[in-house]
Design a protein around this motif. Structure first.
Motif, PDB file in Angstrom:
ATOM      1  N   ASP A 101       0.830  -1.196   0.000  1.00  0.00           N
ATOM      2  CA  ASP A 101       0.000   0.000   0.000  1.00  0.00           C
ATOM      3  C   ASP A 101       0.865   1.245   0.000  1.00  0.00           C
ATOM      4  O   ASP A 101       1.927   1.274   0.632  1.00  0.00           O
ATOM      5  CB  ASP A 101      -0.910   0.030   1.234  1.00  0.00           C
ATOM      6  N   ALA A 102       0.395   2.266  -0.696  1.00  0.00           N
ATOM      7  CA  ALA A 102       1.018   3.587  -0.683  1.00  0.00           C
ATOM      8  C   ALA A 102      -0.118   4.605  -0.742  1.00  0.00           C
ATOM      9  O   ALA A 102      -1.196   4.329  -1.276  1.00  0.00           O
ATOM     10  CB  ALA A 102       1.965   3.748  -1.864  1.00  0.00           C
ATOM     11  N   TYR A 103       0.131   5.786  -0.211  1.00  0.00           N
ATOM     12  CA  TYR A 103      -0.964   6.733  -0.008  1.00  0.00           C
ATOM     13  C   TYR A 103      -0.654   8.103  -0.589  1.00  0.00           C
ATOM     14  O   TYR A 103       0.507   8.514  -0.664  1.00  0.00           O
ATOM     15  CB  TYR A 103      -1.257   6.862   1.493  1.00  0.00           C
ATOM     16  N   GLY A 104      -1.739   8.803  -0.958  1.00  0.00           N
ATOM     17  CA  GLY A 104      -1.632  10.191  -1.402  1.00  0.00           C
ATOM     18  C   GLY A 104      -0.801  10.348  -2.663  1.00  0.00           C
ATOM     19  O   GLY A 104      -0.707   9.452  -3.501  1.00  0.00           O
ATOM     20  N   TYR A 105      -0.177  11.515  -2.759  1.00  0.00           N
ATOM     21  CA  TYR A 105       0.628  11.820  -3.935  1.00  0.00           C
ATOM     22  C   TYR A 105       1.798  10.845  -4.062  1.00  0.00           C
ATOM     23  O   TYR A 105       2.164  10.440  -5.168  1.00  0.00           O
ATOM     24  CB  TYR A 105       1.134  13.270  -3.885  1.00  0.00           C
ATOM     25  N   SER A 106       2.379  10.439  -2.947  1.00  0.00           N
ATOM     26  CA  SER A 106       3.478   9.461  -2.984  1.00  0.00           C
ATOM     27  C   SER A 106       3.023   8.166  -3.640  1.00  0.00           C
ATOM     28  O   SER A 106       3.774   7.560  -4.412  1.00  0.00           O
ATOM     29  CB  SER A 106       3.986   9.162  -1.573  1.00  0.00           C
ATOM     30  N   GLY A 107       1.812   7.742  -3.341  1.00  0.00           N
ATOM     31  CA  GLY A 107       1.263   6.541  -3.969  1.00  0.00           C
ATOM     32  C   GLY A 107       1.129   6.705  -5.468  1.00  0.00           C
ATOM     33  O   GLY A 107       1.447   5.792  -6.236  1.00  0.00           O
ATOM     34  N   TYR A 108       0.675   7.885  -5.881  1.00  0.00           N
ATOM     35  CA  TYR A 108       0.549   8.167  -7.314  1.00  0.00           C
ATOM     36  C   TYR A 108       1.912   8.087  -8.006  1.00  0.00           C
ATOM     37  O   TYR A 108       2.064   7.458  -9.050  1.00  0.00           O
ATOM     38  CB  TYR A 108      -0.074   9.545  -7.533  1.00  0.00           C
ATOM     39  N   VAL A 109       2.911   8.710  -7.413  1.00  0.00           N
ATOM     40  CA  VAL A 109       4.259   8.711  -7.991  1.00  0.00           C
ATOM     41  C   VAL A 109       4.816   7.277  -8.027  1.00  0.00           C
ATOM     42  O   VAL A 109       5.398   6.853  -9.025  1.00  0.00           O
ATOM     43  CB  VAL A 109       5.206   9.659  -7.222  1.00  0.00           C
ATOM     44  N   LEU A 110       4.616   6.526  -6.948  1.00  0.00           N
ATOM     45  CA  LEU A 110       5.079   5.136  -6.922  1.00  0.00           C
ATOM     46  C   LEU A 110       4.360   4.296  -7.980  1.00  0.00           C
ATOM     47  O   LEU A 110       4.980   3.475  -8.650  1.00  0.00           O
ATOM     48  CB  LEU A 110       4.884   4.531  -5.537  1.00  0.00           C
ATOM     49  N   ALA A 111       3.056   4.516  -8.137  1.00  0.00           N
ATOM     50  CA  ALA A 111       2.276   3.758  -9.115  1.00  0.00           C
ATOM     51  C   ALA A 111       2.743   4.042 -10.540  1.00  0.00           C
ATOM     52  O   ALA A 111       2.580   3.203 -11.423  1.00  0.00           O
ATOM     53  CB  ALA A 111       0.794   4.076  -8.973  1.00  0.00           C
ATOM     54  N   SER A 112       3.359   5.185 -10.770  1.00  0.00           N
ATOM     55  CA  SER A 112       3.847   5.522 -12.102  1.00  0.00           C
ATOM     56  C   SER A 112       5.273   5.018 -12.340  1.00  0.00           C
ATOM     57  O   SER A 112       5.857   5.302 -13.383  1.00  0.00           O
ATOM     58  CB  SER A 112       3.770   7.036 -12.327  1.00  0.00           C
ATOM     59  N   ASN A 113       5.830   4.307 -11.379  1.00  0.00           N
ATOM     60  CA  ASN A 113       7.160   3.697 -11.470  1.00  0.00           C
ATOM     61  C   ASN A 113       8.286   4.709 -11.684  1.00  0.00           C
ATOM     62  O   ASN A 113       9.314   4.382 -12.261  1.00  0.00           O
ATOM     63  CB  ASN A 113       7.196   2.615 -12.558  1.00  0.00           C
ATOM     64  N   GLN A 114       8.095   5.920 -11.182  1.00  0.00           N
ATOM     65  CA  GLN A 114       9.130   6.936 -11.314  1.00  0.00           C
ATOM     66  C   GLN A 114      10.253   6.755 -10.294  1.00  0.00           C
ATOM     67  O   GLN A 114      11.351   7.259 -10.489  1.00  0.00           O
ATOM     68  CB  GLN A 114       8.525   8.331 -11.156  1.00  0.00           C
ATOM     69  N   ILE A 115       9.969   6.046  -9.210  1.00  0.00           N
ATOM     70  CA  ILE A 115      10.951   5.877  -8.139  1.00  0.00           C
ATOM     71  C   ILE A 115      11.373   4.416  -8.007  1.00  0.00           C
ATOM     72  O   ILE A 115      12.546   4.107  -7.893  1.00  0.00           O
ATOM     73  CB  ILE A 115      10.391   6.385  -6.793  1.00  0.00           C
ATOM     74  N   VAL A 116      10.398   3.534  -8.010  1.00  0.00           N
ATOM     75  CA  VAL A 116      10.611   2.098  -7.821  1.00  0.00           C
ATOM     76  C   VAL A 116       9.965   1.372  -8.988  1.00  0.00           C
ATOM     77  O   VAL A 116       8.842   1.687  -9.367  1.00  0.00           O
ATOM     78  CB  VAL A 116       9.970   1.630  -6.483  1.00  0.00           C
ATOM     79  N   ASP A 117      10.693   0.387  -9.556  1.00  0.00           N
ATOM     80  CA  ASP A 117      10.089  -0.364 -10.655  1.00  0.00           C
ATOM     81  C   ASP A 117       9.767  -1.805 -10.310  1.00  0.00           C
ATOM     82  O   ASP A 117       9.041  -2.480 -11.032  1.00  0.00           O
ATOM     83  CB  ASP A 117      10.940  -0.292 -11.925  1.00  0.00           C
ATOM     84  N   SER A 118      10.313  -2.303  -9.179  1.00  0.00           N
ATOM     85  CA  SER A 118      10.055  -3.692  -8.826  1.00  0.00           C
ATOM     86  C   SER A 118      10.295  -3.920  -7.334  1.00  0.00           C
ATOM     87  O   SER A 118      10.955  -3.116  -6.670  1.00  0.00           O
ATOM     88  CB  SER A 118      10.941  -4.635  -9.652  1.00  0.00           C
ATOM     89  N   VAL A 119       9.738  -5.013  -6.846  1.00  0.00           N
ATOM     90  CA  VAL A 119       9.896  -5.400  -5.443  1.00  0.00           C
ATOM     91  C   VAL A 119      10.276  -6.875  -5.391  1.00  0.00           C
ATOM     92  O   VAL A 119      10.044  -7.624  -6.333  1.00  0.00           O
ATOM     93  CB  VAL A 119       8.615  -5.155  -4.614  1.00  0.00           C
TER      94      VAL A 119
END
Length: 167
Positions: A101-119
């Motif tokens: 789970d990720a929340y708010g604007y940070s969640g949006y940025v994470l969902a766009s794979n701008q910071i993290v691409d895989s886990v």
């Protein structure tokens, strides 16, 4: 507390699972799983989530072991890895499933794979004994393993950095 999960698993060939030496006591890890978070619920909630199926994540592991989720920085190919929570991805665990789970604007940025691409998740069922670099047997508790950074843990448990699977 940090936990994780996996999709396809391999056993580390460099441990015997602590007190016993059965396959159910082996460290299991996933390949790098593409981050694919989606918006759930109302857009005003800004809750981004991804479910990962992890058949090896049992009640026993949840009670006695350790699950760690790591995140790979976009484009680094496993070279820049930290706990998922360091990036604002919060894992929760259930039987055979991990929810990121990720929340708010940070969640949006994470969902766009701008910071993290895989886990990647690592499942450690309990105490683990492994041979260290000097050839000596070293036993680690879940608490000790939780305190290791990714590089140290992956080296101690013989987990390949780029996600290739052990046989």
């Amino acid at each position: 507390m940090v936990f994780g999960a996996m999709v396809s698993c391999s056993k580390s060939s460099n441990n015997n699972g602590g007190s016993g030496s059965s396959s159910s006591d082996s460290v299991l890890y996933s390949n790098w799983i593409p981050l694919n978070m989606v918006l759930v619920g109302q857009a005003s909630d800004s809750n981004w989530e991804q479910k990962i199926t992890a058949s090896a994540l049992t009640a026993s592991v949840l009670n006695k072991g350790l699950v760690i989720v790591y995140a790979n920085e976009t484009g680094s190919g496993g070279q820049f890895v930290n706990y998922a929570s360091d990036f604002g991805i919060y894992p929760t665990f259930g039987s055979q499933a991990i929810y990121l789970d990720a929340y708010g604007y940070s969640g949006y940025v994470l969902a766009s794979n701008q910071i993290v691409d895989s886990v990647r998740y690592v499942i450690i069922p309990g105490r683990i004994s492994t041979t260290n670099a000097s050839g000596n047997l070293q036993t680690y508790t879940p608490s000790q393993l939780r305190q290791m950074d990714y590089g140290t843990l992956s080296k101690a448990l013989n987990i390949p950095a780029h996600g290739s699977m052990l046989k």
